[in-house]
Design an enzyme around this catalytic site. Structure first.
Site, mmCIF file in Angstrom:
data_model
loop_
_atom_site.group_PDB
_atom_site.id
_atom_site.type_symbol
_atom_site.label_atom_id
_atom_site.label_comp_id
_atom_site.label_asym_id
_atom_site.label_seq_id
_atom_site.Cartn_x
_atom_site.Cartn_y
_atom_site.Cartn_z
ATOM 1 N N LYS A 89 2.338 -4.665 11.751
ATOM 2 C CA LYS A 89 2.451 -6.125 11.911
ATOM 3 C C LYS A 89 3.607 -6.416 12.851
ATOM 4 O O LYS A 89 4.688 -5.816 12.732
ATOM 5 C CB LYS A 89 2.704 -6.771 10.547
ATOM 6 C CG LYS A 89 3.061 -8.247 10.579
ATOM 7 C CD LYS A 89 4.273 -8.545 9.692
ATOM 8 C CE LYS A 89 5.514 -7.905 10.209
ATOM 9 N NZ LYS A 89 6.763 -8.303 9.538
ATOM 10 N N ASP A 138 5.019 -10.056 3.137
ATOM 11 C CA ASP A 138 4.177 -9.749 4.291
ATOM 12 C C ASP A 138 2.800 -9.214 3.908
ATOM 13 O O ASP A 138 1.942 -9.026 4.787
ATOM 14 C CB ASP A 138 4.857 -8.727 5.202
ATOM 15 C CG ASP A 138 5.947 -9.343 6.069
ATOM 16 O OD1 ASP A 138 5.915 -10.567 6.275
ATOM 17 O OD2 ASP A 138 6.830 -8.598 6.527
ATOM 18 N N GLY A 179 6.234 -4.135 9.124
ATOM 19 C CA GLY A 179 5.330 -4.253 7.988
ATOM 20 C C GLY A 179 4.618 -2.993 7.570
ATOM 21 O O GLY A 179 3.512 -3.057 7.023
ATOM 22 N N GLY A 180 5.208 -1.835 7.775
ATOM 23 C CA GLY A 180 4.517 -0.605 7.418
ATOM 24 C C GLY A 180 4.129 -0.546 5.953
ATOM 25 O O GLY A 180 2.965 -0.280 5.619
ATOM 26 N N GLY A 181 5.063 -0.799 5.064
ATOM 27 C CA GLY A 181 4.763 -0.765 3.634
ATOM 28 C C GLY A 181 3.787 -1.856 3.234
ATOM 29 O O GLY A 181 2.863 -1.625 2.438
ATOM 30 N N SER A 182 3.961 -3.045 3.785
ATOM 31 C CA SER A 182 3.054 -4.154 3.466
ATOM 32 C C SER A 182 1.642 -3.854 3.965
ATOM 33 O O SER A 182 0.654 -4.151 3.291
ATOM 34 C CB SER A 182 3.570 -5.444 4.103
ATOM 35 O OG SER A 182 4.825 -5.819 3.557
ATOM 36 N N SER A 198 11.156 0.796 6.923
ATOM 37 C CA SER A 198 12.178 -0.266 6.984
ATOM 38 C C SER A 198 12.450 -0.660 8.426
ATOM 39 O O SER A 198 13.584 -0.712 8.881
ATOM 40 C CB SER A 198 13.483 0.216 6.322
ATOM 41 O OG SER A 198 13.275 0.511 4.965
ATOM 42 N N ALA A 199 11.371 -0.965 9.144
ATOM 43 C CA ALA A 199 11.455 -1.134 10.587
ATOM 44 C C ALA A 199 11.093 -2.527 11.074
ATOM 45 O O ALA A 199 11.090 -2.777 12.279
ATOM 46 C CB ALA A 199 10.543 -0.114 11.274
ATOM 47 N N PRO A 233 7.271 3.693 11.398
ATOM 48 C CA PRO A 233 8.622 3.889 10.862
ATOM 49 C C PRO A 233 8.875 3.054 9.607
ATOM 50 O O PRO A 233 8.271 1.992 9.399
ATOM 51 C CB PRO A 233 9.523 3.431 12.013
ATOM 52 C CG PRO A 233 8.699 3.613 13.232
ATOM 53 C CD PRO A 233 7.290 3.305 12.824
#
Length: 309
Positions: free
Chosen positions: A15, A144, A108-111, A104-105, A102
Site C-alpha cells: 500500500k 490500514d 502496509g506490509g502487515g496490513s 515497519s516500512a 519490508p
C-alpha cells in the site's frame, strides 16, 4: 487460485500513501486523517492450507525481520483466528507467508498480509460474512487493513474506517526505497508537532502521470518531519529520490521509512531504481507499477514476479 483444491494462494500488494493529511486529533488520542492510497506491484504472498490448529511459517527475503519465534502475535495469524471466530469454526489453518515487503516500512506490509488472509479464508472456507462484519473485523486488526481489503485506489478518511473510491487515475510507475530502518508508527504520530491543516484532494481527474504529479504536489505527508526527526536518513532517501532523472515527485509513504518517486514509464522507473541501487546497495529498492485495482488471486498466480524488481 490454488495449487490444489485445499490450498489457496493470495497476493498481498504494498500500500502506498500518495498523500497523508492529519486534520485533527480525537479525545482518545487517535488522529483523524485523509489519504490518497494506491497499491504497487510489490507483493507478499500468502498460502493457506486446512489444518486442525493455527500455525504460521514465514519465508522470503524479509522473513528475518519478523519475529518468527513468536508467530502468535503476527497480524496474519490474528486475522485467521478472528475470521475463524466470526465463522464459528473449530478447526484452524496453516499460513505460509512469503515476506518480500519490508517490515515497519509505511507501505502496509502487515496490513496487506492480514487482508490477504481474510480474502483467502473466504474462498478456502466458502464463508461469506456481511460487508459490515468484515469491515469491523478488518478495522479491529489495524487502521490500514480495511483499505488493503478493499484493494483499489481509495481516499481513506477518519482513522482508516471511512473509504471513498478515488477518482480515475492514470497509469504510472513508482520507485520505492527503504534505507533499512524500521520506524514505529505510534512514535511517529507522537512526534508530530505541526498544526492540523485541511486536506488537499485531487480536484480534477489527472490526464497523465505528469498532470497527477502537479496535483499531488499541492498535497503533503504530514508525518514526514516527525519521521525524519526520528530517523534522519529518511531525509537523505527523499533527496536522492527527488534527484533521480525523470522523477516527477518524491514523498514518504505512511509513517515511513519507505519513500517513493513517481515516474511516467516503466523504463524510467527501472533505470532510476538501478541507479539508486548502485548508489545505495544496502537499501531496499524496487520499481513497480501502480495497481489501481487489485485481484489478489490473479496476482498470486501471475507468472510475472513483481518482487525484487
Amino acid at each position: 487460485m490454488t495449487t490444489s483444491e485445499k490450498t489457496v494462494c493470495v497476493a498481498a500488494p504494498a500500500k502506498v500513501n500518495l498523500t497523508l493529511h492529519l486534520t485533527a486529533r480525537r479525545d482518545d488520542g487517535y488522529h483523524i486523517l485523509e489519504s490518497l492510497v494506491v497499491f504497487a506491484g510489490i507483493l507478499d504472498r500468502i498460502t493457506l492450507e486446512p489444518a486442525d490448529t493455527f500455525s504460521l511459517v514465514i519465508e522470503g527475503p524479509q522473513a528475518h525481520n519478523l519475529d518468527a519465534l513468536n508467530p502468535v502475535d503476527n497480524i496474519a495469524l490474528r486475522a485467521a483466528r478472528r475470521m475463524a471466530a466470526l465463522a464459528g469454526r473449530k478447526d484452524g489453518v496453516r499460513v505460509v507467508l512469503e515476506k518480500n515487503i519490508p517490515v515497519s516500512a509505511g507501505i502496509g506490509g502487515g496490513s496487506a498480509d492480514a487482508a490477504a488472509v481474510l480474502h483467502g479464508l473466504i474462498r478456502l472456507w466458502s464463508f461469506y460474512p456481511t460487508k459490515a462484519a468484515l469491515h469491523e473485523l478488518a478495522l479491529g486488526l489495524g487502521a490500514d487493513v480495511p483499505v488493503c481489503l478493499q484493494g483499489r485506489s481509495t481516499i481513506m478518511e477518519g482513522i482508516g474506517d471511512i473509504l471513498h473510491e478515488a477518482p480515475p487515475l492514470p497509469g504510472f510507475w513508482l520507485v520505492l526505497a527503504n534505507p533499512g530502518v524500521e520506524v514505529s508508527t505510534p512514535l511517529v504520530f507522537r512526534a508530530h508537532a505541526g498544526d492540523f491543516l485541511p486536506p488537499i484532494r485531487l480536484t480534477d481527474t489527472p490526464r497523465s502521470a505528469e498532470d497527477m504529479a502537479v496535483q499531488l504536489r499541492k498535497g503533503r505527508n504530514d508525518l514526514t518531519a516527525a519521521a525524519i526527526s526520528l530517523e534522519p536518513v529518511i531525509g537523505e532517501c527523499l533527496a536522492l529520490l527527488t534527484a533521480l532523472p525523470s522523477c516527477l515527485l518524491a514523498r514518504m509513504s505512511g509513517s515511513g521509512a519507505t519513500c517513493w518517486a513517481l515516474f511516467s514509464t516503466e523504463y524510467e522507473a527501472r533505470t532510476a531504481a538501478k541507479a539508486l541501487r548502485t548508489a545505495k546497495p544496502a537499501w531496499w529498492v524496487a520499481a513497480a507499477p501502480a495497481l489501481h485495482t487489485v485481484d489478489p488471486f490473479g496476482l498470486a498466480d501471475s507468472p510475472v514476479s513483481f518482487t525484487g524488481i
